[in-house]
Design an enzyme around this catalytic site. Structure first.
Site, PDB file in Angstrom:
ATOM      1  CG  ASN A   1      -1.580   1.186   1.582  1.00 31.45           C
ATOM      2  OD1 ASN A   1      -1.647   2.163   0.425  1.00 31.45           O
ATOM      3  ND2 ASN A   1      -2.268   1.339   2.549  1.00 31.45           N
TER       4      ASN A   1
ATOM      5  CE  LYS B   1      -0.025   2.996   4.803  1.00 29.57           C
ATOM      6  NZ  LYS B   1       0.453   3.168   6.326  1.00 29.57           N
TER       7      LYS B   1
ATOM      8  CG  HIS C   1      -5.373   2.106   5.315  1.00 28.39           C
ATOM      9  ND1 HIS C   1      -5.087   2.995   6.169  1.00 28.39           N
ATOM     10  CD2 HIS C   1      -4.376   1.067   5.203  1.00 28.39           C
ATOM     11  CE1 HIS C   1      -3.693   2.793   6.609  1.00 28.39           C
ATOM     12  NE2 HIS C   1      -3.343   1.430   5.812  1.00 28.39           N
TER      13      HIS C   1
ATOM     14  CD  GLU D   1      -2.372   5.457   6.969  1.00 25.57           C
ATOM     15  OE1 GLU D   1      -2.476   5.610   5.740  1.00 25.57           O
ATOM     16  OE2 GLU D   1      -1.571   4.982   7.530  1.00 25.57           O
TER      17      GLU D   1
ATOM     18  CD  GLU E   1      -3.127  -2.679   7.343  1.00 20.43           C
ATOM     19  OE1 GLU E   1      -1.801  -2.777   6.739  1.00 20.43           O
ATOM     20  OE2 GLU E   1      -3.698  -1.613   6.814  1.00 20.43           O
TER      21      GLU E   1
ATOM     22  N   GLY F   1       3.053   2.024  10.597  1.00 24.10           N
ATOM     23  CA  GLY F   1       4.127   3.326  10.501  1.00 24.10           C
ATOM     24  C   GLY F   1       4.663   3.564  11.673  1.00 24.10           C
TER      25      GLY F   1
ATOM     26  CB  SER G   1       5.653  -2.161  11.769  1.00 26.92           C
ATOM     27  OG  SER G   1       5.366  -0.695  11.905  1.00 26.92           O
TER      28      SER G   1
HETATM   29  P1  13P Z   1       3.613   0.122   7.426  1.00 30.52           P
HETATM   30  O1  13P Z   1       3.941  -1.216   6.960  1.00 30.52           O
HETATM   31  O2  13P Z   1       4.469   1.361   6.916  1.00 30.52           O
HETATM   32  O3  13P Z   1       3.414   0.201   8.841  1.00 30.52           O
HETATM   33  O4  13P Z   1       2.060   0.540   6.941  1.00 30.52           O
HETATM   34  C1  13P Z   1       0.932  -0.563   7.084  1.00 30.52           C
HETATM   35  C2  13P Z   1      -0.222  -0.288   6.485  1.00 30.52           C
HETATM   36  O5  13P Z   1      -0.803   0.640   6.782  1.00 30.52           O
HETATM   37  C3  13P Z   1      -0.412  -0.734   5.180  1.00 30.52           C
HETATM   38  O6  13P Z   1      -1.749  -0.829   4.745  1.00 30.52           O
END
Ligand code: 13P
Length: 251
Positions: A10, A12, A96, A98, A168, A174, A214
Site C-alpha cells: 500500500n 499511501k 484503511h 487512515e 492492521e 508506521g 510495520s
Molecule cells: P507500514 O507497513 O508502513 O506500517 O504500513 C502498514 C499499512 O498501513 C498498510 O496498509
C-alpha cells in the site's frame, strides 16, 4: 487446498509517477520472484500513477487505495469504480485506518464500497484494526467483530471469493511497533472464526486474512510461517522495488 500467501504493498500518498516508473522497471523481476516463491504479489498505488503501473505490472495485482461506492455523480475529488475499471485496476483497498481517521469513514461506508466493488466483479482488500486505546482496554476483539460484521453485511458466501481481509492494528502502522506474531495469529484466527459464524466453516477456510503494520524484511517470515496468516499488507517497506524484493525473498 492451501491458501496462497499474498504480499500487498500500500503506497499511501507516496511515490510520484517518476518513482512508480522506477518501481515498474523491476516489475518483471518482482513477478518472477513471486512465481518462484509461489506467492501473489500486488500493489496499491496512488490514483495518478495507477494507470502507468497497470500498464507495466507484469503479473502483479494492482488495486486502488480507495474508491467511491457511486458509479458517478457530484462527489468532488472522488474516483469511481467504472473509472478504475476503465484503466484495468483489479480491485481496491477499503476501510484503511487512515481513511477512517482522516476522512471519517465508517463501517457502513465500507459496506457500501464493498458491495459496489463486488457488483462490479472487483477485488476487495478490507482493512480492519483497533486503536491503541482499544487494544489497551482489551476491546480489540469487540472492535474487529463490529468492523467485520458491518462491512460484510448483505454479502453472499460466493461474494467472499473476491474479498481479502487485512488485520492492521492502528498502533502498529508506521510506528515500527509491529504486533507480535502471537497477536497477529490470534487476531487473524479470530477473524476467521467470525467468517465461519457469519457465513460457513467452508467460507472461513477459503478466505485470505493478512496482517499489516510495520512489516519489514526482518519480520515478515515470522508472520507468514503461520497457517493462520495468509500474507502481509505492507506500507513503508513496499515503496521501492528493492525493499519489496527483499520482503518477497524472505518468504
Ligand atoms: P507500514 O507497513 O508502513 O506500517 O504500513 C502498514 C499499512 O498501513 C498498510 O496498509
Amino acid at each position: 487446498m492451501a491458501r496462497k500467501k499474498i504480499i500487498f504493498g500500500n503506497w499511501k500518498m507516496n511515490n510520484t509517477i517518476a518513482q512508480a516508473r522506477d518501481f515498474c522497471d523491476e516489475a518483471k523481476v518482482i513477478s518472477d520472484l513471486a512465481k518462484t516463491k509461489d506467492v501473489i504479489v500486488g500493489v496499491a498505488p496512488s490514483y495518478l500513477s495507477l494507470q502507468y503501473v497497470v500498464e507495466h505490472k507484469e503479473s502483479l495485482w494492482v488495486f486502488a487505495e480507495e474508491t467511491h461506492y457511486a458509479d458517478h455523480g457530484a462527489f468532488t475529488g472522488e474516483v469511481s469504480i467504472p473509472m478504475l475499471q476503465e484503466i484495468g485496476v483489479q480491485g481496491s483497498l477499503v476501510g484503511h485506518s487512515e481513511r477512517r481517521k482522516y476522512h471519517g469513514e465508517t463501517d457502513l461506508d465500507c459496506n457500501r464500497k464493498i458491495k459496489a466493488l463486488i457488483k462490479a466483479n472487483m477485488g476487495v482488500m478490507y482493512c480492519c484494526g483497533e486503536t491503541l486505546k482499544e487494544f489497551d482496554e482489551g476491546l480489540a476483539k469487540d472492535v474487529i467483530r463490529a468492523q467485520v460484521t458491518v462491512a460484510l453485511m448483505d454479502l453472499k458466501e460466493s461474494d467472499l471469493a473476491r474479498v481479502y481481509i487485512a488485520y492492521e492494528p492502528v498502533w502498529s502502522i508506521g510506528t515500527g511497533k509491529n504486533a507480535s506474531e502471537e497477536i497477529a495469529i490470534e487476531m487473524c484466527s479470530y477473524i476467521r472464526s467470525i467468517i465461519s459464524e457469519l457465513f460457513s466453516p467452508t467460507a472461513a477456510e477459503k478466505i485470505s486474512i493478512l496482517y499489516g503494520g510495520s512489516v519489514k524484511p526482518y519480520n515478515i517470515k515470522g508472520y507468514l510461517s503461520s497457517e493462520e496468516v495468509d500474507g502481509a499488507l505492507v506500507g513503508g517497506a513496499s515503496l521501492t522495488a528493492k525493499s519489496f524484493e527483499e520482503l518477497i525473498k524472505e518468504i
